[in-house]
Design a protein around this motif. Sequence first.
Motif, mmCIF file in Angstrom:
data_model
loop_
_atom_site.group_PDB
_atom_site.id
_atom_site.type_symbol
_atom_site.label_atom_id
_atom_site.label_comp_id
_atom_site.label_asym_id
_atom_site.label_seq_id
_atom_site.Cartn_x
_atom_site.Cartn_y
_atom_site.Cartn_z
ATOM 1 N N HIS A 1 0.862 -1.183 0.000
ATOM 2 C CA HIS A 1 0.000 0.000 0.000
ATOM 3 C C HIS A 1 0.903 1.240 0.000
ATOM 4 C CE1 HIS A 1 -4.146 -1.631 1.346
ATOM 5 N NE2 HIS A 1 -3.465 -2.579 0.731
ATOM 6 N N CYS B 1 -5.228 3.656 5.806
ATOM 7 C CA CYS B 1 -4.912 3.082 4.494
ATOM 8 C C CYS B 1 -3.879 1.965 4.582
ATOM 9 C CB CYS B 1 -4.405 4.175 3.552
ATOM 10 S SG CYS B 1 -5.625 5.447 3.198
ATOM 11 N N THR C 1 -0.743 2.008 5.098
ATOM 12 C CA THR C 1 0.334 2.400 4.195
ATOM 13 C C THR C 1 1.659 1.738 4.561
ATOM 14 O OG1 THR C 1 -0.746 4.546 3.922
ATOM 15 C CG2 THR C 1 1.546 4.365 3.186
#
Length: 217
Positions: free
Chosen positions: A76, A120, A122
């Motif tokens: 991600h 998210c 990440t």
Amino acid sequence: MKTERQNLKKTLLRDGDYKSTKDVFLRLANLQPETPILANLNEDTKEIVYHTSKEVLADIEKIGNAFLRLGLKDKHFAILSDNSYEYIITDMAIVGGLGVVTPMDKDANEELLTTLLSKCETNVVVCSSYELVKLNRIKDKCESLETFITIDQKVEGYLFLKELMENETLEENAYRALEIDDEKTCQLLCTSGTTGPNKVVEIWLVHRFCLCHHAFL
């Protein structure tokens, strides 16, 4: 009489609908290799620099192959940067089968950025160099964060996008051969949060096909 734009559209679609974002750039590079499709302002000379479809495809594939070599497949990504040519091609490389990308507000404060990066999940942040101070202060609060890549200039101790691209010859183009799952998420968008907490919205890859179709034709 058909216009040049209509003729180009017919030519690009002669092999059917686009199968992926990579398919868009491949067709453009094969059929109109010297046609400028992106432009940016050179901050030093203040001149506009035009990038042909052939050049754009090569740059996207250099980023894709570089990220594959780093073991970043299915990660991600977040892009935290000023708008630039490099921003666009990085985004296009990631949605071409590498992973999931989220464009983020470069002016977000540390609290908001921590929330968004965590939501998210990440792993990799591609960022302007000046964002590193902020990112290093919050990285311990984001368990999934692994890698920072600067997009504008080299910073000691960090990967630099331009250097990664320069090391790619495209003699072995593993990125082009990546399979793309139409049903897999390729991008996450974050709402502005003006009326409540920020929300993360999934954008399915098939939606990007439609966006590319309208953007290029």
